[in-house]
Design a protein around this motif. Structure first.
Motif, short mmCIF file in Angstrom:
data_model
loop_
_atom_site.label_atom_id
_atom_site.label_comp_id
_atom_site.label_asym_id
_atom_site.label_seq_id
_atom_site.Cartn_x
_atom_site.Cartn_y
_atom_site.Cartn_z
N LEU B 449 0.70 -1.25 0.07
CA LEU B 449 0.16 0.08 0.07
C LEU B 449 0.80 1.26 -0.09
O LEU B 449 0.76 2.18 -0.79
CB LEU B 449 -0.83 -0.09 1.20
N HIS B 450 1.99 1.15 0.80
CA HIS B 450 3.12 2.39 0.81
C HIS B 450 3.69 2.68 -0.42
O HIS B 450 3.41 3.69 -1.13
CB HIS B 450 4.09 1.91 1.79
N ARG B 451 3.78 1.52 -1.26
CA ARG B 451 4.54 1.72 -2.66
C ARG B 451 3.39 2.16 -3.58
O ARG B 451 3.95 2.81 -4.52
CB ARG B 451 5.02 0.21 -3.08
N MET B 452 2.24 1.90 -3.20
CA MET B 452 1.08 2.26 -4.32
C MET B 452 0.74 3.90 -4.23
O MET B 452 0.28 4.53 -5.21
CB MET B 452 -0.09 1.77 -4.05
N MET B 453 1.31 4.47 -3.31
CA MET B 453 1.07 6.01 -2.85
C MET B 453 2.06 6.79 -3.76
O MET B 453 3.27 6.14 -4.04
CB MET B 453 1.03 6.21 -1.50
N ARG B 454 1.89 8.20 -4.02
CA ARG B 454 2.88 9.09 -4.10
C ARG B 454 2.78 9.92 -2.93
O ARG B 454 1.94 10.46 -2.63
CB ARG B 454 2.51 9.75 -5.36
N TRP B 455 4.21 10.06 -2.36
CA TRP B 455 4.33 10.62 -1.30
C TRP B 455 4.69 12.31 -1.36
O TRP B 455 5.86 12.35 -1.86
CB TRP B 455 5.38 10.04 -0.30
N ILE B 456 3.89 12.96 -1.14
CA ILE B 456 4.17 14.76 -1.41
C ILE B 456 4.33 15.32 -0.17
O ILE B 456 3.67 15.04 0.80
CB ILE B 456 2.91 14.92 -2.01
N SER B 457 5.24 16.25 -0.38
CA SER B 457 5.63 17.09 0.81
C SER B 457 5.33 18.35 0.45
O SER B 457 5.49 18.58 -0.44
CB SER B 457 7.25 16.67 1.20
N ASP B 458 4.97 19.21 1.51
CA ASP B 458 4.91 20.54 1.58
C ASP B 458 5.65 21.26 2.62
O ASP B 458 5.22 21.41 3.73
CB ASP B 458 3.22 20.90 1.51
N GLN B 459 6.93 21.68 2.20
CA GLN B 459 7.62 22.32 3.06
C GLN B 459 7.16 23.81 3.57
O GLN B 459 6.47 24.37 2.82
CB GLN B 459 9.08 22.43 2.55
N ASP B 460 7.32 24.16 4.83
CA ASP B 460 6.86 25.41 5.25
C ASP B 460 7.96 26.53 4.73
O ASP B 460 8.88 26.22 4.49
CB ASP B 460 6.88 25.45 6.78
#
Lengths: 440, 460
Positions: B449-460
Motif C-alpha cells: 500500500l505504501h508503494r502504491m502511493m505517491r508521497w508528497i511533501s509541502d515544506q513550510d
C-alpha cells in the motif's frame, strides 16, 4: 543381436533388397521393442523402475511403449554437483542407472576434468555423446561399441571415390557427427584434403559456465570473476574466428572439384558470407559436390530466406538435409517434397504436449504434437525417447513414393513457450533473472 | 480438454469505470479456454489527468464501509456471479473443485473492516495521510497521494484479485485490472459487487477490469505511459515481469510481486521425541502443500539438521503426511512431469547418496539429499536436504526465497538477521506458511500500500 532385431535392421538398411510392407514393419518393430524390454530392464535400472511402476511387462501394442519412454532430459538427470565438484566416480555410477553399461567399472582415478572423464570411458568401451544447452549443463548419452558399429553402418554416404571432405566444426568432439565424419574421412577422404576445426571441443568450458552460474545463484561469485569470465569468452571467440575462416577458405579452395561438406546451417551461412567477402558468387561449386545440412543456427544470425540463399550459393550440387536427435540412431532425411522421412526401423509416436498420452492421427493421416520414438537399434541405452520438439507427423505416406511416416513443421517447445502466455501464477522457479545469463 | 470446451466460447464481460460492458466483438483462445470479450475502447480505459480522481474527496472510513458491504455481497453471492466465476475456473484450473470452493468461501474475509483498518494502520501508520495533509514534527506537511495503476493480475488464487481491489480502493487511486486468462471472471465479479452495493459510488468508478492478451504491444504500448498511469503492478511469472519491465521509465514505475519460492528449516530438536517428529512432519506437510504446492508460499526445499538415519525417519513421516487431503490440498495430485520423474528415478538409483520416499502416485514424494535437487519440486514433491546445521542452509537462500518456516519457532530469532541478509522476506513458525497473520505486514519485502502511493511533501 536377436533375430527379429537383426532382420528388422537389415531389411530397413538403405539399399536393402528386402521389402517389408507397413504392417509387417510395424509388427517387427513392436516385437523388437518387446525383446529389448525383456533384455534391457535387467540392465538399465531406470527402465526397470519405470516398467514396474507402469505395470508393463510386455510390449504388444504401441500404447505399451508410452509409459516406458524416457524424457530426452534423462541423459542429463545427474546432480550437477558431481561435475562441478569433480566427482567422476559418482558421475559414472549415475551413467549406469540410465544405460546398460558398467561405466562404474572403468577406473577414473586421476581424471581431472569432464573431457578426461569422457576420454577415459571411451578407452573403456563407453562412448559418451555429449551436448550442452544454454544452461551449461551437459547431457551425456552413453553408447557402446555395438551402437557405434551400427552408426558406422548407416553413414550418410559410404561408397565414393576419394575426394576432399570437410566438417564445419571440431572433429575431435564427443558428438555423433564428429565420429561419423571421421569414419567417412577414413573411408574416402583424400589424404591432405580432410578438413575440420582442429582444436578439440572442450566440454570443460561449458562446465565453467555452469559453475559460474551456480556461484552467481549462490551469491558467491564476485563481479570481477564475472567480468573476467566474459573477457575470456570474448578472447576465445576471437581466437576461434581465425581457425573458422581458415577452414572455410579450405572448403572454398576445393569448390572446383567434387567434395563432401558436412555442417550445421549456421556454419553453411558463414561459408556463404566468407565467399562473398572473397568475391565468390553463387553456383561455383562442382556439381559432384555433396553437401549435408543439419542442426540449428547455433546463434548465427541469418536472414529469413537463409536456406534459399545457401542453396543458391552452392548451386546444382547433391544436397542432403537432415533432422535428427542424438537419442535416435537414424536421421530424418528431407525429400524433394520438403518433408522429413522417418527412419524405417524406428517406431514413430506423437504425444500430447505433456508427453503422457499417445495422439491418434486424424482422418487425413496427420497429427501434430510432441515427437517421440522407440528405436530398437540401440544396444547400450533404452530406445524409447520423448523429444523436446513439436511437429506434424504424417502417417499417410508421401508423394515422393518413399514409405513410412514423415515429419514437417518442427519447432522446439522451449521456443514455443517463449512466445508468451498470460496464464500467470505467483509461484516461480529461480531462473535467469536471479541466476543471470552468462556466456550464452 | 473436453470437446464441449472447444465448441463453447465463454462470454467474458468487462467492467469499465464501474459499468459492466458486455459484447462478443473479440474472440480469444488462451490458457486452454475459448472465450469472447467486448472490443477494448482504449480511450475509456484511462482517467485523464485533467479531472480529479473519483475518490479524491472520499475518506478512508467510507471506503472501508463500501468494501465491507461488497464483501458481504460476495459472501452471500445472491446474484450467483461468484459461483459462475468458480464454475469457469473449475474448467481450466489444475485444482479440484473442492479446493476452489474453499478458496472462494474465504474470499470475503479479505474485505473484513477490521482487517482493512489494520492494513492501513500497519502499512501507512493510519488513515491520516490518506485523508489529508499530516504535519511533520519538524515542520512542513506530508500527504499520501493516490496513483493511477495498471494491475497485471495472476490467476492462480482468487485472493490476488480481492487483495488488489482492497489495496487499490484504500489507496484512493484509479485502477485498471488486466484479467489473467486462467481466471477471467473473479476480478470483474469483485468490482461488480462494489457497484451492486454502491451504484455509481467513487469506489466503483475507480476500477476497470478487462482482458487483453498479455504482452500485446498494441494495448500495453498505448496504455503503459506516464501520461496515463503512474505504476504497473505485476504479479507472477518471470516472463510477465520481464515484459512489464520494458515499459518502465521515468514517471512509470514497476511494482513487482516476483515469482517466489519458499523453504523450511527444521532443527535437530525434531528428533527429541516421536511426538516432536510427528508434529513437525505434519506442519512441514501443511507448509509444502497449499494449492497442491503451486503457491509461492509452498515449501519445496526443507533443510533438516541430523544424521542420515534421523533425516530418513523425518522423510518417511513427511511422505505419510503429504498424502493427507487438506482444505487447499488434494489427496492425490497429478504426478510430476516425465522429465522430473526421470530425474527422480535416476537419483533413486544413486542410493544411499540420495533416497526417495513414496511413489509417483500423486500422494506425495520426498527426496533426501545432501544438497538441493536442480529441478523445482512441485505437485507434492519435497526435497529434504540434510544439513549439519541450519546456518548451512543459508547458502541456498536468495531474493527469490519468500517464506521460511522454522521449527522449533524459538530458533527463528537466531536465524532472522542472516535470512534477511541472504534475501528471504518472511519467517513463520513451521506449519504457518499459509496462515495470513495480522493484516498490515509487509509482502515480498515491502509495504504494497505504501508503494502504491505517491508521497508528497509541502515544506513550510
Amino acid at each position: 543381436m536377436t533375430d527379429v532385431r537383426h532382420h528388422l535392421l537389415e531389411a530397413t538398411k538403405p539399399g536393402s533388397a528386402a521389402s517389408l510392407d507397413a504392417e509387417e514393419l510395424a509388427r517387427l518393430r513392436l516385437l523388437a521393442a518387446d525383446e529389448r524390454l525383456q533384455e534391457q530392464r535387467r540392465t538399465i535400472p531406470v527402465l526397470d523402475t519405470r516398467a514396474s511402476e507402469a505395470g508393463v511387462s510386455a510390449i504388444t501394442d504401441v500404447h505399451d511403449l508410452v509409459p516406458l519412454l524416457f524424457a530426452h532430459s534423462v541423459y542429463k538427470s545427474y546432480p550437477e554437483s558431481f561435475v562441478l565438484n569433480g566427482r567422476w566416480d559418482r558421475l559414472s555410477v549415475w551413467l549406469d542407472t540410465v544405460s546398460t553399461h558398467t561405466a562404474a567399472a572403468v577406473d577414473v582415478a586421476g581424471v581431472g576434468d569432464v573431457d578426461a572423464w569422457i576420454e577415459q570411458l571411451r578407452r573403456g568401451g563407453v562412448f559418451v555423446m555429449a551436448s550442452s544447452g544454454t544452461s551449461g549443463k551437459c547431457s551425456f548419452l552413453p553408447l557402446n561399441g555395438a551402437d557405434m558399429a551400427f552408426l558406422e553402418s548407416r553413414l550418410a554416404i559410404t561408397d565414393r571415390a576419394a575426394c576432399p571432405i570437410s566438417f564445419l566444426g571440431p572433429s575431435e568432439a564427443p558428438m555423433r557427427v564428429a565420429y561419423s565424419f571421421k569414419a567417412m574421412a577414413r573411408a574416402f577422404g583424400r589424404p591432405g584434403a580432410v578438413h575440420a576445426l582442429e582444436e578439440p571441443l572442450r566440454l570443460s568450458e561449458q562446465i565453467e559456465i555452469a559453475a559460474l552460474r551456480k556461484a552467481m545463484a549462490d551469491g558467491t561469485a564476485r563481479p570481477s570473476e564475472v567480468a573476467r569470465f566474459e573477457a575470456e569468452a570474448t578472447r576465445r571467440t576471437a581466437e576461434r574466428e581465425a581457425a573458422v575462416t581458415a577452414l572455410l577458405d579450405a572448403v572454398l579452395c576445393h569448390r572446383g572439384e567434387p567434395q563432401v561438406i558436412f555442417g550445421g546451417w549456421g556454419m553453411h551461412w558463414r561459408l556463404l558470407e566468407v565467399a562473398r567477402e572473397r568475391g565468390i558468387g553463387d553456383g561455383t561449386f562442382h556439381p559432384g559436390t555433396f553437401v549435408n545440412f543439419a542442426g540449428g543456427l547455433k546463434g548465427v544470425s541469418v536472414p529469413d530466406d537463409y536456406e534459399a540463399q545457401i542453396f543458391a550459393f552452392y548451386g546444382a550440387v547433391q544436397r542432403r538435409v537432415g533432422y535428427g536427435m542424438s537419442e535416435l540412431s537414424g536421421s530424418f532425411v528431407r525429400c524433394p517434397h520438403g518433408v522429413y522421412h522417418w527412419p524405417q526401423w524406428i517406431v514413430p509416436l506423437v504425444l500430447d504436449e505433456a508427453g503422457e498420452t499417445l495422439l491418434d492421427a486424424g482422418a487425413d493421416g496427420r497429427v501434430r504434437g510432441r515427437v517421440a520414438a522407440y528405436d530398437p537399434a540401440w544396444d547400450g541405452i533404452w530406445g524409447g525417447v520423448v523429444s523436446g520438439d513439436q511437429a506434424t507427423v504424417d502417417f499417410g505416406g508421401c508423394a515422393c513414393g518413399q514409405p513410412g511416416a514423415t515429419v514437417t513443421d518442427i519447432v522446439r517447445y522451449c521456443d514455443l513457450s517463449a512466445a508468451g502466455d498470460d496464464k500467470l501464477t505467483c509461484g516461480g522457479t529461480i531462473d535467469a533473472y536471479i541466476r543471470g545469463v552468462v556466456g550464452t | 480438454m473436453r470437446m464441449s470446451d472447444l465448441l463453447e466460447s465463454v462470454a467474458v464481460p468487462h467492467v469499465v469505470k464501474g459499468d459492466v460492458v458486455e459484447g462478443a466483438a473479440d474472440h480469444h483462445d488462451a490458457g486452454g479456454m475459448s472465450f469472447h470479450t467486448p472490443r477494448l475502447d482504449l480511450d475509456r480505459l484511462v482517467w485523464t489527468r485533467a479531472e480529479p480522481l473519483p475518490l479524491a474527496d472520499t475518506n478512508v472510513d467510507e471506503i472501508v464501509q463500501v468494501l465491507a458491504a461488497a464483501g458481504e455481497h460476495l459472501r452471500d453471492d445472491a446474484d450467483g456471479l461468484l459461483r459462475a466465476a468458480l464454475d469457469l475456473l473449475c474448467r481450466t484450473s489444475p485444482y479440484e473443485r473442492r479446493i476452489l470452493e474453499n478458496s472462494y468461501a474465504e474470499l470475503w474475509r479479505v474485505f473484513d473492516a477490521d482487517r482493512m483498518r489494520a492494513m492501513v494502520a500497519g502499512e501507512l501508520g493510519g488513515a491520516a495521510a490518506l485523508d489529508g495533509w499530516v504535519r511533520h514534527p519538524d515542520g512542513g506537511s506530508v500527504r499520501a497521494y493516490p496513483s493511477r495503476i495498471i494491475h497485471v493480475l495472476a490467476g492462480n488464487a482468487p485472493s490476488v484479485a480481492a487483495l488488489s481491489v482492497v489495496r487499490g480502493a484504500l489507496s484512493k487511486g484509479v485502477h485498471l485490472l488486466k484479467l489473467p486468462s486462467n481466471d477471467l471472471l473473479t476480478a470483474t465479479t469483485i468490482v461488480r459487487a462494489i457497484s451492486a452495493v454502491a451504484p455509481g459510488h467513487p469506489v466503483a468508478r475507480s476500477f476497470s477490469a478487462v482482458y487483453w492478451r498479455g504482452g500485446d504491444d498494441a494495448v500495453e504500448g498505448a496504455l503503459c505511459r506516464p501520461q496515463y498511469f503512474d505504476k504497473l503492478i505485476a504479479w507472477g511469472g518471470e516472463r510477465a515481469i520481464a515484459n512489464a519491465a520494458k515499459y518502465v521509465g521515468p514517471g512509470f514505475e514497476l511494482i513487482s510481486f516476483d515469482p517466489k519460492n519458499s523453504i523450511s528449516m527444521i532443527g535437530e530438536e525434531v528428533f527429541e521425541s516421536d511426538a516432536a517428529l510427528r508434529s513437525a512432519a505434519a506442519a512441514a506437510a501443511i507448509d509444502a502443500t497449499p494449492y497442491n504446492q503451486e503457491a509461492c508460499i509452498a515449501s519445496r526445499f526443507q533443510f533438516v539438521e541430523g544424521t542420515v538415519e534421523q533425516v530418513d525417519r523425518f522423510c518417511a513421516q513427511l511422505a505419510l503426511e503429504l498424502a493427507a487431503e487438506r482444505p487447499l490440498t488434494s489427496a492425490i495430485v497429478d504426478p510430476p512431469p516425465r522429465d522430473v520423474r526421470d530425474e527422480i528415478d535416476a537419483l533413486a538409483g544413486l542410493e544411499p547418496m540420495y533416497r526417495v520416499f513414496g511413489q509417483f502416485d500423486g500422494r506425495g514424494l520426498v527426496i533426501r539429499s545432501d544438497e538441493p535437487v536442480e529441478f523445482s519440486p512441485s505437485g507434492k514433491v519435497v526435497n529434504v536436504v540434510r544439513v549439519p546445521s541450519l546456518t548451512a542452509a543459508l547458502a541456498h537462500v536468495n531474493v527469490s526465497t519468500q517464506t521460511v518456516g522454522v521449527f522449533p519457532a524459538a530458533r527463528k530469532a537466531a536465524l532472522r538477521d542472516a535470512l534477511a541478509a541472504a534475501g528471504a522476506q518472511r519467517l513463520v513458525p513451521l506449519g504457518m506458511a499459509a496462515g495470513g497473520g495480522p493484516a498490515g505486514l509487509p509482502h515480498d519485502g515491502f509495504y504494497p500500500l505504501h508503494r502504491m502511493m505517491r508521497w508528497i511533501s509541502d515544506q513550510d
